[in-house]
Scaffold this motif. Sequence first.
Motif, PDB file in Angstrom:
ATOM      1  N   GLU A  32      34.331  35.776  44.636  1.00  0.00           N
ATOM      2  CA  GLU A  32      33.237  36.708  44.425  1.00  0.00           C
ATOM      3  C   GLU A  32      32.237  36.146  43.424  1.00  0.00           C
ATOM      4  O   GLU A  32      32.543  35.198  42.694  1.00  0.00           O
ATOM      5  N   ASP A  38      27.260  44.058  44.505  1.00  0.00           N
ATOM      6  CA  ASP A  38      28.253  44.448  45.497  1.00  0.00           C
ATOM      7  C   ASP A  38      29.655  43.924  45.184  1.00  0.00           C
ATOM      8  O   ASP A  38      30.555  43.990  46.017  1.00  0.00           O
ATOM      9  N   THR A  39      29.856  43.404  43.983  1.00  0.00           N
ATOM     10  CA  THR A  39      31.171  42.895  43.612  1.00  0.00           C
ATOM     11  C   THR A  39      32.198  44.026  43.550  1.00  0.00           C
ATOM     12  O   THR A  39      31.879  45.156  43.161  1.00  0.00           O
ATOM     13  N   GLN A  40      33.441  43.719  43.921  1.00  0.00           N
ATOM     14  CA  GLN A  40      34.516  44.709  43.838  1.00  0.00           C
ATOM     15  C   GLN A  40      35.224  44.653  42.482  1.00  0.00           C
ATOM     16  O   GLN A  40      36.138  45.436  42.214  1.00  0.00           O
ATOM     17  N   ARG A  43      36.281  47.711  40.308  1.00  0.00           N
ATOM     18  CA  ARG A  43      37.363  48.559  40.819  1.00  0.00           C
ATOM     19  C   ARG A  43      38.719  48.140  40.247  1.00  0.00           C
ATOM     20  O   ARG A  43      39.668  48.923  40.239  1.00  0.00           O
TER      21      ARG A  43
END
Length: 211
Positions: A32, A38-40, A43
């Motif tokens: 990433e 838009d990185t996860q 989370r």
Amino acid sequence: MYRLISATPSPYARKVRIQLAEKGIPFELITEVPWNSDTQTPRHNPLEKLPVLICEDGTSVFESRYINEWIEMKHPAPALVPGDVDGILAVKRFEIIVDGMCDAMVLMFFEKAREPGKRSAEWTARQKRKLDGGLRELSRVISDNEFAHGGVFSMADIASGTVLKYIDVRWPENPWRAEYPNLAAYSDRLERRPSFASTVPVPQVIRDKVA
């Protein structure tokens, strides 16, 4: 199986990738750009930083030095940290120096990304002094030894090797190889190890504005 969220140029993530490879621990690599919207990453890490190690039960382990310690405790063989107190402290000293050098280079990278009129020469010079100081200390302590501590490969080598290669990637014009030929030879030896050769850092394109 573990999943590791990583960025290709990150020396912090590379430390974890090398450690997992040296221990023969299988994992899924998720690449990433943590700076993009838009990185996860958020989370799995409230600090929004990579790397993040995700366990099979969905829980996450973050901050590279903590991940390294977590892996070492969960998977102690083969040992990458000495068993004696003085040895443990010596290896951690390498890790602290290296993380400080990496932090300084990241700060310089983003300072350089600012508009020319907003850049601080004084700030950049301060970070460069940290990098130079770290190089001098690594050169002094490692000297012409094959490995950084105790004559065996350890987390001290994983840390030291990653920062030296990161300089080549982020600051190729830095003359460290000419100034510290012992470190250049040491870095080249480490980069021939399979765990290093398979994790060579590569720059990424940061799409979103962050500086």
